[in-house]
Design an enzyme around this catalytic site. Structure first.
Site, PDB file in Angstrom:
ATOM      1  N   GLU A  56     -28.196  -0.926  28.421  1.00  0.00           N
ATOM      2  CA  GLU A  56     -29.434  -1.017  27.634  1.00  0.00           C
ATOM      3  C   GLU A  56     -30.677  -1.288  28.483  1.00  0.00           C
ATOM      4  OE1 GLU A  56     -28.535  -3.939  24.661  1.00  0.00           O
ATOM      5  OE2 GLU A  56     -27.548  -2.491  23.383  1.00  0.00           O
ATOM      6  N   GLU A 114     -22.145   1.236  20.591  1.00  0.00           N
ATOM      7  CA  GLU A 114     -21.990  -0.137  20.095  1.00  0.00           C
ATOM      8  C   GLU A 114     -22.538  -0.231  18.690  1.00  0.00           C
ATOM      9  OE1 GLU A 114     -23.931  -3.288  22.232  1.00  0.00           O
ATOM     10  OE2 GLU A 114     -23.402  -2.450  24.174  1.00  0.00           O
TER      11      GLU A 114
HETATM   12  C1  GLA Z   1     -26.266  -5.433  22.911  1.00  0.00           C
HETATM   13  C2  GLA Z   1     -25.481  -5.486  24.191  1.00  0.00           C
HETATM   14  C3  GLA Z   1     -24.123  -6.075  24.042  1.00  0.00           C
HETATM   15  C4  GLA Z   1     -24.139  -7.257  23.116  1.00  0.00           C
HETATM   16  C5  GLA Z   1     -24.694  -6.817  21.793  1.00  0.00           C
HETATM   17  C6  GLA Z   1     -24.670  -7.910  20.761  1.00  0.00           C
HETATM   18  O1  GLA Z   1     -26.190  -4.250  22.248  1.00  0.00           O
HETATM   19  O2  GLA Z   1     -25.369  -4.248  24.828  1.00  0.00           O
HETATM   20  O3  GLA Z   1     -23.683  -6.462  25.317  1.00  0.00           O
HETATM   21  O4  GLA Z   1     -24.918  -8.261  23.656  1.00  0.00           O
HETATM   22  O5  GLA Z   1     -26.019  -6.433  21.968  1.00  0.00           O
HETATM   23  O6  GLA Z   1     -25.077  -7.453  19.510  1.00  0.00           O
END
Ligand code: GLA
Length: 673
Positions: free
Chosen positions: A152, A311
């Protein structure tokens, strides 16, 4: 080709797997449970740098060899991460200067994650070293199906205001503007005596006593993204070299509610497959709309290609004010909504709920409650459901219209001292999207300079910054027969945040056939009423109105009250073979619906059907067939008319005529064609 003629890879199912948080005995249970759930892909090693390189240049790959081997044996593929989002403590001890500095001059500390100055040469070198080591060791491992670079980019922090970044910013500016003279002109430094006589005088837009030069800030926002992109490219190129044929990605967060610092139009061109992370705004009772918007945007930045949801959460997240749990069926509905809108699977953060650290109250596929739990039962059911949908792979989501979205314009509009703090580009895009969602229309997003010719309707919800090229593009679209709908405070400035010459909206004046004489921001709580004459509903707006003068356009709704009373509020301009609508007020969602009904008639869009509210219907189509997704976000059974008979893939039932979808459930029908 018939749907069953070619063997097709399954949809991806799994999540972030952090085995380093657990003793090795647990790994065996993990693998058994993954098999039980139908998991076929896990993201590995995202935060493992300290474990993989415990001391500079000294590697410990033993544990990773073992777990990749175990996963491979179990038939589970690996999205192997480069852990470059979390440099180890030893790195920062040697290079404290690689910690990023905030606008206010605070140097962020080690102890969480993502504390990176993307201009730091030491960081760059260390990131390349660990990436090379991983690529050399696992680049040809048969389990490795995808490279997941970093994590991210853009959150939790992208911009760094340190001296190294300042130097990097100056060279970026020299490349962008060529000469100091041009930079001074672009930034309008004659204002407030900010003229630069030497490159060395230019700094990042650090905290200033009052509003900082907006063009400087906008360039810095662009620069910060590019600095991170340089690092992504470096890792990606290395992996392409060391791991031929394995796609490289980095997980995006395209939702404007989650990350606002990355121009994903730019980044999507750089990845082999677009992947996205999405988290619900739990507090919002209709948060499935934000989800659909994020999924549509993800698909669109990749040009409509299938993408992958890397995710989301099985239930609550830990980082919102209230960790509101998902209701029964909601997780599957969320997952399949992403799939309907182009994702080739559904992945989660994370596989097993942590016992320690900052995210221990985040839901997971294996919750703290263990396998005798609703979440686990739903996780295994979703695994079976996705397995039944494998044949949809490579089909594409079919959109009805396009919405223009541009990160640069949003960044520019968000800067200080705009006519109203309350007029927010993101809010406008979300409201227009909600109105379209309620009409059961599927939206593609488009860059303002993209080819729009395939769409009958193009909505521009907020485009404060409109380049001359974008203005020409939007006008050309309408002239060639399209229906363009432009919302207030668009077309105002160019790429340097300079007001276009002549009356507003400079870049769109000709297309819209209006000029805006004065902005009329409303007082807090004040509303305006719009009168459309006989046969048209009265509409309500808040926050914003404008004094509009028609110059070729006709008035469709006018202001019945408020500061622009009696003047045009919503206008329609015929030009060439199409029409261009202008909506000068900030309308609420029901009012936007009325405008869409009127403009939709120009565009030849079908009138609103009989589908109930919050029953989402999306089509994916390809050479293998057409697949109709029906997602029932209500608690009661809904009936949907089918365009053709077909087979429902989750239940295996034949269906024709009308399909009954139980409350909270999803159905996916392969239409007989
Ligand atoms: C982000 C991160 C993950 C985790 C999630 C929690 O998307 O990439 O590592 O911290 O948030 O919601």
């Amino acid at each position: 080709m018939p749907h069953d003629a070619a063997p097709r890879a399954p949809l991806a199912y799994g999540g972030d797997y952090n085995p380093e948080q657990w003793p090795e005995e647990v790994w065996h249970e993990d693998i058994a449970l993954m098999r039980e759930a139908g998991v076929n892909l896990v993201s590995l090693g995202i935060f493992s740098w300290a474990k993989l390189e415990p001391r500079p240049g000294e590697y410990d790959f033993g544990w990773l060899d073992r777990i990749i081997g175990m996963l491979h044996e179990a038939g589970i593929r690996v999205a192997l991460a480069t852990p470059t989002v979390v440099p180890p403590a030893w790195f920062y001890r040697a290079h404290p200067e690689a910690l990023p500095v905030s606008r206010e001059g605070v140097r962020w500390e080690f102890g969480s994650r993502g504390a990176i100055c993307h201009s730091s040469p030491a960081y760059r070198e260390a990131a390349v070293r660990i990436t090379r080591a991983l690529g050399e060791r696992y680049g040809r491992h048969p389990a490795v199906a995808l490279w997941h670079v970093h994590n991210e980019y853009g959150v939790p922090v992208l911009e760094c205001y340190c001296e190294t970044s300042a130097e990097h910013f100056r060279s970026w500016l020299a490349e962008r503007h060529g000469t100091l003279e041009r930079l001074n002109d672009a930034w309008g430094t004659a204002f407030w005596g900010q003229v630069y006589g030497a490159w060395a005088e230019i700094r990042p837009p650090r905290a200033t006593p009052t509003t900082c030069n907006p063009a400087q800030r906008l360039d810095f926002a662009r620069f910060a993204g590019d600095a991170a992109l340089e690092n992504f490219r470096r890792e990606r190129d290395l992996l392409h070299h060391l791991s031929p044929g394995v796609p490289v990605t980095t997980n995006f967060m395209v939702s404007p509610t989650q990350c606002d610092t990355i121009d994903y139009w730019k980044w999507a061109r750089e990845v082999d497959i677009v992947t996205n992370d999405h988290y619900l705004v739990a507090e919002d009772e209709r948060n499935h709309i934000n989800l659909s918007m994020a999924a549509d945007l993800t698909r669109s930045v990749g040009g409509g290609r299938p993408w992958l949801l890397l995710e989301h959460s099985t239930s609550a997240v830990n980082w919102q004010p209230r960790g509101i749990a998902k209701l029964p069926g909601e997780m599957a509905r969320n997952s399949l909504a992403h799939v309907a809108r182009g994702s080739e699977g559904a992945m989660f953060f994370q596989w097993r709920a942590s016992r320690k650290g900052a995210e221990k109250f985040h839901s997971a596929m294996v919750p703290h409650a263990g396998t005798d739990s609703r979440i686990w039962r739903e996780v295994t059911a979703l695994g079976r459901g996705l397995a039944a949908l494998g044949e949809i792979r490579s089909t594409r989501t079919v959109a009805d219209l396009a919405m223009v979205w541009d990160w640069e314009s949003w960044w520019a509009q968000k800067l200080e001292w705009r006519p109203s703090d309350e007029l927010d580009a993101r809010e406008r895009a979300e409201s227009w999207y909600a109105a379209l969602f309620d009409r059961h229309l599927t939206v593609d997003f488009a860059h303002p300079e993209a080819d729009l010719s395939g769409y009958p309707l193009v909505v521009v919800p907020a485009l404060y910054l409109t380049t001359a090229a974008a203005g020409r593009n939007l006008r050309g679209y309408a002239e060639q027969g399209g229906t363009l709908v432009v919302s207030c405070f668009s077309g105002i400035v160019d790429e340097h945040d300079a007001v276009h010459p002549g009356p507003h909206p400079g870049a769109l004046r000709e297309a819209l056939g209006v000029t805006v004489e004065e902005f009329q921001p409303l007082r807090a709580g004040q509303t305006v009423t719009l009168d459309g004459g006989a046969g048209r509903p009265r509409l309500t707006g808040s926050v914003w109105a404008e004094t509009v003068v028609t110059r070729g356009a006709e008035t469709v709704w006018s202001y019945a009250d408020g500061p622009a009373a009696g003047g045009p509020a919503v206008t329609r301009h015929r030009l060439g073979r199409g029409t261009a609508w202008y909506v000068s007020a900030r309308l609420d969602v029901p009012a936007l619906d009325a405008v869409l009904a009127a403009a939709g008639a120009d565009a030849g869009l079908p009138p609103r059907g009989e589908l109930p509210r919050d029953v989402e219907v999306v089509l994916r189509a390809g050479e293998h067939g057409r697949y109709l997704f029906v997602l029932n976000h209500t608690g009661t059974e809904a009936e949907v008319g089918l365009p053709a008979p077909g087979t429902e893939l989750l239940t295996g039932h034949r269906t024709a005529g009308r399909l009954a979808v139980p409350g909270s459930a999803v159905r996916v029908v392969r239409l007989d064609d």
